[in-house]
Design an enzyme around this catalytic site. Structure first.
Site: not given
Ligand code: BG6
Length: 466
Positions: A166, A368
Protein backbone atom coordinates in the site's frame (compact mmCIF):
# COMPACT_ATOMS: atom_id res chain seq x y z
CA UNK A 1 -27.36 -17.42 -2.83
CA UNK A 2 -26.45 -20.03 -5.42
CA UNK A 3 -23.24 -21.90 -4.96
CA UNK A 4 -20.32 -21.23 -7.27
CA UNK A 5 -16.80 -22.52 -7.73
CA UNK A 6 -13.34 -21.04 -8.09
CA UNK A 7 -10.70 -22.55 -10.39
CA UNK A 8 -8.72 -25.58 -9.18
CA UNK A 9 -5.42 -23.68 -9.25
CA UNK A 10 -6.86 -20.67 -7.40
CA UNK A 11 -5.03 -20.29 -4.06
CA UNK A 12 -6.46 -19.34 -0.68
CA UNK A 13 -4.26 -17.82 1.95
CA UNK A 14 -3.81 -15.32 4.75
CA UNK A 15 -2.34 -11.83 4.82
CA UNK A 16 -0.49 -10.29 7.72
CA UNK A 17 2.52 -8.09 8.39
CA UNK A 18 5.59 -8.21 10.61
CA UNK A 19 4.88 -5.09 12.68
CA UNK A 20 1.28 -6.13 13.37
CA UNK A 21 2.02 -9.66 14.50
CA UNK A 22 5.61 -10.33 15.56
CA UNK A 23 5.79 -8.52 18.89
CA UNK A 24 9.26 -8.62 20.49
CA UNK A 25 9.63 -5.00 19.39
CA UNK A 26 12.96 -4.40 21.10
CA UNK A 27 14.59 -7.81 21.41
CA UNK A 28 17.02 -9.66 19.17
CA UNK A 29 18.71 -6.46 18.05
CA UNK A 30 15.56 -4.97 16.56
CA UNK A 31 15.71 -1.22 16.07
CA UNK A 32 12.82 1.12 16.77
CA UNK A 33 10.42 1.80 13.93
CA UNK A 34 7.93 4.67 13.77
CA UNK A 35 5.20 2.62 15.45
CA UNK A 36 7.45 1.92 18.43
CA UNK A 37 8.48 5.55 18.64
CA UNK A 38 4.91 6.81 18.43
CA UNK A 39 3.83 4.26 21.07
CA UNK A 40 6.47 5.59 23.43
CA UNK A 41 5.80 9.25 22.72
CA UNK A 42 2.01 9.13 22.93
CA UNK A 43 0.42 5.88 23.98
CA UNK A 44 -2.96 7.53 24.39
CA UNK A 45 -3.16 7.84 20.59
CA UNK A 46 -3.68 4.05 20.52
CA UNK A 47 -7.00 2.35 21.26
CA UNK A 48 -7.05 1.22 24.89
CA UNK A 49 -3.42 2.41 25.10
CA UNK A 50 -2.16 -0.72 23.34
CA UNK A 51 0.96 0.25 21.44
CA UNK A 52 3.14 -1.55 18.94
CA UNK A 53 4.88 -3.75 21.46
CA UNK A 54 3.11 -7.08 21.38
CA UNK A 55 1.72 -7.64 17.89
CA UNK A 56 -0.34 -10.78 18.29
CA UNK A 57 2.59 -12.70 19.80
CA UNK A 58 3.41 -14.35 16.47
CA UNK A 59 7.09 -14.83 17.28
CA UNK A 60 6.08 -16.91 20.26
CA UNK A 61 3.22 -18.74 18.56
CA UNK A 62 4.23 -19.01 14.90
CA UNK A 63 4.26 -22.81 14.87
CA UNK A 64 0.71 -22.95 16.16
CA UNK A 65 -0.38 -20.25 13.70
CA UNK A 66 1.15 -22.07 10.74
CA UNK A 67 -0.64 -25.24 11.83
CA UNK A 68 -3.93 -23.36 12.02
CA UNK A 69 -3.48 -21.97 8.50
CA UNK A 70 -2.66 -25.40 7.09
CA UNK A 71 -5.55 -26.97 8.99
CA UNK A 72 -7.94 -24.45 7.43
CA UNK A 73 -6.84 -25.62 3.99
CA UNK A 74 -4.75 -22.57 3.13
CA UNK A 75 -1.68 -23.09 0.97
CA UNK A 76 -0.07 -19.63 1.05
CA UNK A 77 0.28 -16.64 3.34
CA UNK A 78 1.99 -13.27 3.27
CA UNK A 79 3.94 -11.49 5.92
CA UNK A 80 6.63 -8.83 5.87
CA UNK A 81 10.24 -8.67 6.90
CA UNK A 82 10.74 -5.75 9.27
CA UNK A 83 13.56 -3.56 7.97
CA UNK A 84 14.23 -2.59 11.59
CA UNK A 85 14.75 -6.24 12.51
CA UNK A 86 16.80 -7.42 9.55
CA UNK A 87 19.42 -4.66 9.43
CA UNK A 88 21.43 -2.70 11.95
CA UNK A 89 22.02 1.06 11.79
CA UNK A 90 25.00 0.57 9.49
CA UNK A 91 22.89 -1.36 7.01
CA UNK A 92 24.45 -4.72 7.89
CA UNK A 93 22.52 -7.89 8.57
CA UNK A 94 21.44 -8.32 12.19
CA UNK A 95 22.17 -12.05 12.68
CA UNK A 96 19.36 -12.57 15.20
CA UNK A 97 16.83 -10.92 12.89
CA UNK A 98 17.99 -12.98 9.92
CA UNK A 99 17.83 -16.17 12.01
CA UNK A 100 14.18 -15.51 12.88
CA UNK A 101 13.13 -15.12 9.25
CA UNK A 102 15.15 -18.19 8.18
CA UNK A 103 13.36 -20.17 10.87
CA UNK A 104 9.97 -18.79 9.85
CA UNK A 105 10.50 -19.73 6.19
CA UNK A 106 11.72 -23.19 7.21
CA UNK A 107 8.71 -23.77 9.46
CA UNK A 108 6.38 -22.52 6.70
CA UNK A 109 7.78 -25.07 4.26
CA UNK A 110 7.45 -27.77 6.87
CA UNK A 111 3.80 -26.81 7.39
CA UNK A 112 3.19 -26.99 3.62
CA UNK A 113 2.71 -23.23 3.27
CA UNK A 114 4.27 -20.97 0.65
CA UNK A 115 5.30 -17.73 2.36
CA UNK A 116 4.93 -14.54 0.29
CA UNK A 117 7.42 -11.98 1.56
CA UNK A 118 6.86 -8.25 1.53
CA UNK A 119 9.70 -5.84 2.31
CA UNK A 120 7.89 -2.81 3.70
CA UNK A 121 4.60 -2.48 5.56
CA UNK A 122 4.47 1.14 6.83
CA UNK A 123 7.42 0.40 9.14
CA UNK A 124 10.09 3.03 8.58
CA UNK A 125 13.03 2.60 10.99
CA UNK A 126 13.00 5.67 13.21
CA UNK A 127 16.66 6.61 12.72
CA UNK A 128 16.01 6.81 8.97
CA UNK A 129 12.86 8.85 9.50
CA UNK A 130 15.04 11.28 11.43
CA UNK A 131 17.27 11.52 8.39
CA UNK A 132 14.29 12.58 6.28
CA UNK A 133 12.39 9.33 5.78
CA UNK A 134 10.68 9.03 2.40
CA UNK A 135 11.31 12.71 1.74
CA UNK A 136 15.01 11.97 1.46
CA UNK A 137 16.73 10.44 -1.53
CA UNK A 138 19.35 8.97 0.82
CA UNK A 139 16.62 6.90 2.47
CA UNK A 140 15.38 5.78 -0.94
CA UNK A 141 18.90 4.46 -1.61
CA UNK A 142 18.99 2.85 1.84
CA UNK A 143 15.76 1.00 1.06
CA UNK A 144 17.18 -0.30 -2.23
CA UNK A 145 20.28 -1.53 -0.35
CA UNK A 146 18.04 -3.19 2.28
CA UNK A 147 16.10 -4.98 -0.48
CA UNK A 148 19.37 -6.20 -2.01
CA UNK A 149 20.48 -7.56 1.38
CA UNK A 150 17.16 -9.38 1.80
CA UNK A 151 17.41 -10.91 -1.70
CA UNK A 152 20.95 -12.09 -0.93
CA UNK A 153 20.00 -13.53 2.47
CA UNK A 154 16.76 -15.32 1.51
CA UNK A 155 17.03 -15.58 -2.27
CA UNK A 156 17.16 -19.38 -2.30
CA UNK A 157 14.22 -19.75 0.10
CA UNK A 158 11.60 -17.25 -1.03
CA UNK A 159 9.68 -17.51 -4.29
CA UNK A 160 7.27 -14.59 -3.95
CA UNK A 161 8.65 -11.16 -3.19
CA UNK A 162 6.86 -7.81 -2.92
CA UNK A 163 8.52 -4.43 -2.62
CA UNK A 164 5.78 -2.49 -0.78
CA UNK A 165 2.40 -2.84 0.82
CA UNK A 166 0.00 0.00 0.00
CA UNK A 167 2.43 2.71 -1.07
CA UNK A 168 -0.59 4.91 -1.58
CA UNK A 169 -1.65 4.68 2.07
CA UNK A 170 1.59 5.68 3.80
CA UNK A 171 1.73 9.19 2.27
CA UNK A 172 -2.00 9.59 2.74
CA UNK A 173 -2.17 8.59 6.40
CA UNK A 174 1.08 10.13 7.61
CA UNK A 175 1.43 13.24 5.48
CA UNK A 176 -1.99 14.18 4.18
CA UNK A 177 -4.85 13.03 6.40
CA UNK A 178 -2.93 13.58 9.65
CA UNK A 179 -3.96 10.19 11.05
CA UNK A 180 -0.61 8.49 11.67
CA UNK A 181 2.58 9.87 13.15
CA UNK A 182 3.87 12.50 12.33
CA UNK A 183 0.23 13.50 11.60
CA UNK A 184 0.83 16.08 8.89
CA UNK A 185 -1.62 17.81 6.58
CA UNK A 186 0.45 18.52 3.53
CA UNK A 187 -0.75 17.33 0.14
CA UNK A 188 2.50 18.34 -1.56
CA UNK A 189 4.78 16.50 0.88
CA UNK A 190 2.55 13.45 0.57
CA UNK A 191 3.18 13.44 -3.20
CA UNK A 192 6.93 13.77 -2.65
CA UNK A 193 6.75 10.67 -0.45
CA UNK A 194 4.65 8.90 -3.09
CA UNK A 195 7.17 9.76 -5.78
CA UNK A 196 10.15 8.63 -3.72
CA UNK A 197 8.47 5.33 -2.84
CA UNK A 198 7.93 4.81 -6.58
CA UNK A 199 11.66 5.33 -7.21
CA UNK A 200 12.49 3.03 -4.28
CA UNK A 201 10.19 0.36 -5.71
CA UNK A 202 11.90 0.59 -9.11
CA UNK A 203 15.42 0.45 -7.62
CA UNK A 204 14.50 -2.61 -5.52
CA UNK A 205 12.96 -4.32 -8.55
CA UNK A 206 16.15 -3.65 -10.51
CA UNK A 207 18.16 -5.19 -7.66
CA UNK A 208 15.88 -8.21 -7.72
CA UNK A 209 16.41 -8.68 -11.48
CA UNK A 210 20.18 -8.42 -11.05
CA UNK A 211 20.16 -10.91 -8.15
CA UNK A 212 18.08 -13.32 -10.20
CA UNK A 213 20.39 -12.96 -13.20
CA UNK A 214 23.45 -13.88 -11.15
CA UNK A 215 21.72 -16.78 -9.37
CA UNK A 216 21.48 -15.13 -5.91
CA UNK A 217 17.70 -15.27 -6.20
CA UNK A 218 16.14 -18.51 -7.38
CA UNK A 219 15.14 -18.69 -11.03
CA UNK A 220 11.47 -19.40 -10.31
CA UNK A 221 11.04 -16.38 -7.99
CA UNK A 222 8.69 -13.51 -8.88
CA UNK A 223 8.46 -9.94 -7.73
CA UNK A 224 5.35 -7.83 -7.34
CA UNK A 225 3.82 -4.79 -5.71
CA UNK A 226 0.83 -4.75 -3.38
CA UNK A 227 -1.39 -1.69 -3.32
CA UNK A 228 -4.76 -0.71 -1.90
CA UNK A 229 -6.90 -0.22 -4.96
CA UNK A 230 -10.02 1.79 -4.49
CA UNK A 231 -12.16 1.79 -7.64
CA UNK A 232 -13.25 5.41 -7.89
CA UNK A 233 -16.88 6.30 -8.51
CA UNK A 234 -18.95 9.47 -8.55
CA UNK A 235 -22.65 10.37 -8.49
CA UNK A 236 -25.14 9.40 -11.16
CA UNK A 237 -25.35 12.01 -13.94
CA UNK A 238 -21.99 13.57 -13.09
CA UNK A 239 -20.83 17.01 -14.10
CA UNK A 240 -17.51 17.39 -15.97
CA UNK A 241 -16.04 18.60 -12.65
CA UNK A 242 -17.15 15.38 -10.91
CA UNK A 243 -15.43 13.37 -13.63
CA UNK A 244 -12.34 15.47 -13.21
CA UNK A 245 -12.34 14.56 -9.50
CA UNK A 246 -12.52 10.86 -10.50
CA UNK A 247 -9.62 11.32 -12.93
CA UNK A 248 -7.35 12.82 -10.30
CA UNK A 249 -8.24 10.62 -7.34
CA UNK A 250 -8.26 7.44 -9.40
CA UNK A 251 -5.07 8.71 -11.01
CA UNK A 252 -3.19 9.27 -7.75
CA UNK A 253 -4.41 6.13 -5.97
CA UNK A 254 -4.72 3.57 -8.73
CA UNK A 255 -3.37 4.47 -12.18
CA UNK A 256 -0.13 5.82 -10.73
CA UNK A 257 0.81 2.34 -9.47
CA UNK A 258 -0.70 0.33 -12.31
CA UNK A 259 1.21 2.40 -14.87
CA UNK A 260 4.42 2.15 -12.88
CA UNK A 261 4.33 -1.64 -12.58
CA UNK A 262 3.22 -2.35 -16.16
CA UNK A 263 4.90 0.42 -18.19
CA UNK A 264 7.58 1.77 -15.88
CA UNK A 265 6.00 5.22 -16.11
CA UNK A 266 3.82 7.53 -14.05
CA UNK A 267 0.61 8.92 -15.59
CA UNK A 268 1.54 12.14 -17.38
CA UNK A 269 -1.93 13.70 -17.06
CA UNK A 270 -1.75 13.34 -13.27
CA UNK A 271 1.77 14.79 -13.06
CA UNK A 272 0.74 17.70 -15.32
CA UNK A 273 -2.28 18.56 -13.20
CA UNK A 274 -0.21 18.35 -10.04
CA UNK A 275 2.39 20.72 -11.53
CA UNK A 276 -0.31 23.14 -12.72
CA UNK A 277 -1.46 23.27 -9.12
CA UNK A 278 1.96 23.97 -7.71
CA UNK A 279 2.81 20.42 -6.63
CA UNK A 280 6.30 19.70 -7.92
CA UNK A 281 7.97 16.34 -7.59
CA UNK A 282 11.69 16.00 -6.84
CA UNK A 283 12.41 14.42 -10.23
CA UNK A 284 16.12 14.00 -10.96
CA UNK A 285 17.78 13.51 -14.33
CA UNK A 286 17.86 9.77 -14.99
CA UNK A 287 14.73 9.01 -12.97
CA UNK A 288 12.73 8.06 -16.05
CA UNK A 289 15.24 5.25 -16.73
CA UNK A 290 15.04 4.13 -13.10
CA UNK A 291 11.23 4.03 -13.15
CA UNK A 292 11.35 1.91 -16.32
CA UNK A 293 12.83 -0.84 -14.15
CA UNK A 294 9.74 -0.85 -11.93
CA UNK A 295 7.83 -3.28 -14.15
CA UNK A 296 6.93 -6.36 -12.08
CA UNK A 297 5.74 -9.93 -12.63
CA UNK A 298 2.38 -9.60 -10.96
CA UNK A 299 0.24 -7.51 -8.65
CA UNK A 300 -1.42 -7.81 -5.26
CA UNK A 301 -4.68 -5.90 -4.86
CA UNK A 302 -5.82 -5.00 -1.36
CA UNK A 303 -9.50 -4.21 -1.59
CA UNK A 304 -11.61 -3.05 1.32
CA UNK A 305 -13.89 -0.34 -0.02
CA UNK A 306 -14.42 1.90 -3.04
CA UNK A 307 -13.70 5.63 -3.18
CA UNK A 308 -16.67 7.86 -4.00
CA UNK A 309 -15.87 11.42 -4.96
CA UNK A 310 -17.39 14.54 -6.40
CA UNK A 311 -16.12 17.93 -7.53
CA UNK A 312 -14.53 19.76 -4.58
CA UNK A 313 -16.50 22.64 -3.09
CA UNK A 314 -13.20 24.55 -2.96
CA UNK A 315 -10.03 23.92 -4.92
CA UNK A 316 -7.95 24.75 -1.88
CA UNK A 317 -8.17 22.90 1.42
CA UNK A 318 -8.19 24.40 4.91
CA UNK A 319 -4.37 24.31 4.93
CA UNK A 320 -4.13 26.29 1.68
CA UNK A 321 -3.16 23.25 -0.37
CA UNK A 322 -4.73 21.96 -3.60
CA UNK A 323 -7.84 19.85 -3.30
CA UNK A 324 -9.03 17.74 -6.21
CA UNK A 325 -12.11 16.02 -4.79
CA UNK A 326 -14.65 15.95 -1.99
CA UNK A 327 -16.14 12.76 -0.69
CA UNK A 328 -19.45 11.79 -2.27
CA UNK A 329 -21.78 10.06 0.19
CA UNK A 330 -23.70 7.48 -1.80
CA UNK A 331 -27.16 7.15 -0.26
CA UNK A 332 -27.30 3.38 -0.98
CA UNK A 333 -23.98 2.56 0.66
CA UNK A 334 -23.89 -0.48 2.97
CA UNK A 335 -21.45 0.26 5.76
CA UNK A 336 -19.25 -1.74 8.09
CA UNK A 337 -20.09 0.58 10.97
CA UNK A 338 -17.20 -0.61 13.15
CA UNK A 339 -14.59 0.55 10.65
CA UNK A 340 -16.61 3.21 8.81
CA UNK A 341 -15.86 1.57 5.46
CA UNK A 342 -18.39 0.87 2.74
CA UNK A 343 -18.90 -2.81 1.86
CA UNK A 344 -19.09 -3.02 -1.92
CA UNK A 345 -17.99 -6.38 -3.39
CA UNK A 346 -18.78 -5.16 -6.91
CA UNK A 347 -15.67 -2.98 -6.69
CA UNK A 348 -13.59 -6.13 -6.94
CA UNK A 349 -15.35 -7.12 -10.14
CA UNK A 350 -14.80 -3.63 -11.55
CA UNK A 351 -11.12 -3.74 -10.61
CA UNK A 352 -10.76 -7.12 -12.33
CA UNK A 353 -12.32 -5.77 -15.51
CA UNK A 354 -10.11 -2.66 -15.36
CA UNK A 355 -7.02 -4.92 -15.23
CA UNK A 356 -8.34 -7.13 -18.03
CA UNK A 357 -9.10 -4.21 -20.33
CA UNK A 358 -6.45 -1.63 -19.52
CA UNK A 359 -3.49 -3.71 -18.32
CA UNK A 360 -3.71 -6.84 -20.46
CA UNK A 361 -1.50 -9.70 -19.36
CA UNK A 362 -1.11 -8.44 -15.79
CA UNK A 363 -1.68 -11.34 -13.41
CA UNK A 364 -2.98 -10.42 -9.99
CA UNK A 365 -4.41 -11.77 -6.76
CA UNK A 366 -6.44 -10.34 -3.92
CA UNK A 367 -3.70 -9.70 -1.41
CA UNK A 368 -6.02 -8.34 1.30
CA UNK A 369 -9.75 -8.42 1.88
CA UNK A 370 -11.33 -8.54 5.28
CA UNK A 371 -13.86 -7.26 7.76
CA UNK A 372 -12.93 -5.82 11.15
CA UNK A 373 -15.69 -5.78 13.76
CA UNK A 374 -15.85 -4.23 17.23
CA UNK A 375 -16.84 -6.03 20.42
CA UNK A 376 -16.85 -9.49 18.90
CA UNK A 377 -16.46 -11.03 22.34
CA UNK A 378 -20.14 -10.18 22.85
CA UNK A 379 -21.04 -12.70 20.11
CA UNK A 380 -19.88 -15.83 21.89
CA UNK A 381 -21.90 -19.01 21.37
CA UNK A 382 -22.60 -21.69 23.97
CA UNK A 383 -19.26 -23.36 23.27
CA UNK A 384 -17.48 -20.00 23.75
CA UNK A 385 -16.67 -19.66 20.02
CA UNK A 386 -17.52 -16.32 18.41
CA UNK A 387 -20.52 -16.48 16.07
CA UNK A 388 -19.68 -14.29 13.06
CA UNK A 389 -22.02 -14.99 10.13
CA UNK A 390 -21.41 -11.43 8.87
CA UNK A 391 -17.79 -12.44 8.07
CA UNK A 392 -18.99 -15.36 5.97
CA UNK A 393 -21.38 -13.03 4.11
CA UNK A 394 -18.59 -10.53 3.52
CA UNK A 395 -16.11 -13.03 2.10
CA UNK A 396 -18.73 -14.92 0.11
CA UNK A 397 -19.86 -11.66 -1.54
CA UNK A 398 -16.31 -10.74 -2.50
CA UNK A 399 -15.50 -14.22 -3.80
CA UNK A 400 -18.68 -14.14 -5.88
CA UNK A 401 -17.65 -10.84 -7.51
CA UNK A 402 -14.20 -12.28 -8.08
CA UNK A 403 -15.54 -15.47 -9.64
CA UNK A 404 -17.47 -13.35 -12.13
CA UNK A 405 -14.37 -11.28 -12.97
CA UNK A 406 -12.38 -14.48 -13.55
CA UNK A 407 -15.18 -15.89 -15.68
CA UNK A 408 -15.06 -12.67 -17.72
CA UNK A 409 -11.35 -13.21 -18.36
CA UNK A 410 -9.54 -11.36 -15.57
CA UNK A 411 -6.35 -13.27 -14.58
CA UNK A 412 -6.89 -13.34 -10.80
CA UNK A 413 -4.94 -16.18 -9.21
CA UNK A 414 -5.90 -16.24 -5.54
CA UNK A 415 -7.36 -14.65 -2.43
CA UNK A 416 -5.62 -13.76 0.83
CA UNK A 417 -7.84 -12.86 3.75
CA UNK A 418 -6.52 -10.01 5.89
CA UNK A 419 -6.08 -10.74 9.49
CA UNK A 420 -6.90 -14.47 9.46
CA UNK A 421 -5.77 -14.48 13.09
CA UNK A 422 -6.77 -11.26 14.93
CA UNK A 423 -3.84 -8.86 14.91
CA UNK A 424 -2.78 -5.39 15.99
CA UNK A 425 -4.34 -2.72 13.76
CA UNK A 426 -2.06 0.30 14.09
CA UNK A 427 -3.69 3.05 16.14
CA UNK A 428 -6.91 1.02 16.32
CA UNK A 429 -4.88 -1.66 18.12
CA UNK A 430 -7.28 -4.57 18.84
CA UNK A 431 -10.49 -2.54 18.50
CA UNK A 432 -11.76 -4.12 15.28
CA UNK A 433 -11.19 -7.85 14.98
CA UNK A 434 -10.65 -9.25 11.48
CA UNK A 435 -9.85 -12.86 12.22
CA UNK A 436 -11.44 -16.16 11.41
CA UNK A 437 -9.40 -16.97 14.50
CA UNK A 438 -9.81 -15.07 17.76
CA UNK A 439 -6.83 -13.89 19.78
CA UNK A 440 -7.92 -13.72 23.41
CA UNK A 441 -6.01 -10.89 25.05
CA UNK A 442 -7.40 -11.95 28.43
CA UNK A 443 -5.92 -15.41 28.09
CA UNK A 444 -2.30 -15.06 26.99
CA UNK A 445 -3.09 -14.38 23.31
CA UNK A 446 -4.79 -17.75 23.09
CA UNK A 447 -6.01 -18.69 19.60
CA UNK A 448 -9.60 -19.93 19.23
CA UNK A 449 -11.44 -20.60 15.96
CA UNK A 450 -14.50 -18.46 15.35
CA UNK A 451 -17.56 -20.19 13.86
CA UNK A 452 -16.77 -18.78 10.39
CA UNK A 453 -13.54 -20.82 10.30
CA UNK A 454 -15.57 -23.98 9.57
CA UNK A 455 -16.97 -22.30 6.46
CA UNK A 456 -13.55 -21.08 5.36
CA UNK A 457 -12.06 -24.57 5.67
CA UNK A 458 -14.72 -25.98 3.39
CA UNK A 459 -14.25 -23.25 0.79
CA UNK A 460 -10.46 -23.49 0.82
CA UNK A 461 -10.38 -27.26 0.54
CA UNK A 462 -13.19 -27.71 -2.03
CA UNK A 463 -13.13 -24.38 -3.94
CA UNK A 464 -16.90 -24.58 -3.84
CA UNK A 465 -18.52 -21.54 -2.23
CA UNK A 466 -21.93 -22.11 -0.67
C1 BG6 B 1 -4.59 -2.42 5.08
C2 BG6 B 1 -3.23 -2.68 5.63
O1 BG6 B 1 -4.65 -1.06 4.82
O2 BG6 B 1 -5.69 -2.61 5.87
C3 BG6 B 1 -3.20 -3.44 6.93
O3 BG6 B 1 -2.35 -3.26 4.71
C4 BG6 B 1 -4.38 -3.02 7.80
O4 BG6 B 1 -1.97 -3.21 7.54
C5 BG6 B 1 -5.66 -3.38 7.05
O5 BG6 B 1 -4.34 -3.56 9.08
C6 BG6 B 1 -6.95 -3.11 7.81
O6 BG6 B 1 -7.02 -1.78 8.23
P1 BG6 B 1 -7.09 -1.39 9.77
O7 BG6 B 1 -6.72 0.05 9.82
O8 BG6 B 1 -8.49 -1.63 10.21
O9 BG6 B 1 -6.13 -2.25 10.49
Amino acid sequence: MEQFTLPDDFFFGAAMSGPQTEGEWNTGGKLENLWDTWSQENLSDFYNRVGSYAGNAFMAKYQEDLRIMADLGLTTYRTSIQWSRLLDEDGNINPEGAAWYHELFRASREAGLECFVNLYHFDMPTFLFRRGGWESREVVEAYAAYAAKAFAEFGQEVKHWFTFNEPTVEPEQRFQAGVWYPKLHDFGRARVVQYHISVAHALATANFRAAQADGTVRADAKIGLINAFTPTYTRENPTPEDLEAVRMMGGINNRWWLDLITKGELPVDVLDTLAENGVHLPIRPGDAEILKQGVVDWLGCNYYHPTRVQAPASKVDEYGLPRFADEYVWPDAVMNESRGWEIYPEGLYDFGIDVRDNYPGLEWFVSESGMGVMDEHLHRGDDYRIEDPYRVDFVRGHLEALARAIEAGSPCKGYHYWGLIDNWSWSNAFKNRYGFVEVDLMDGYKRRLKRSADWLREVATTHVVK
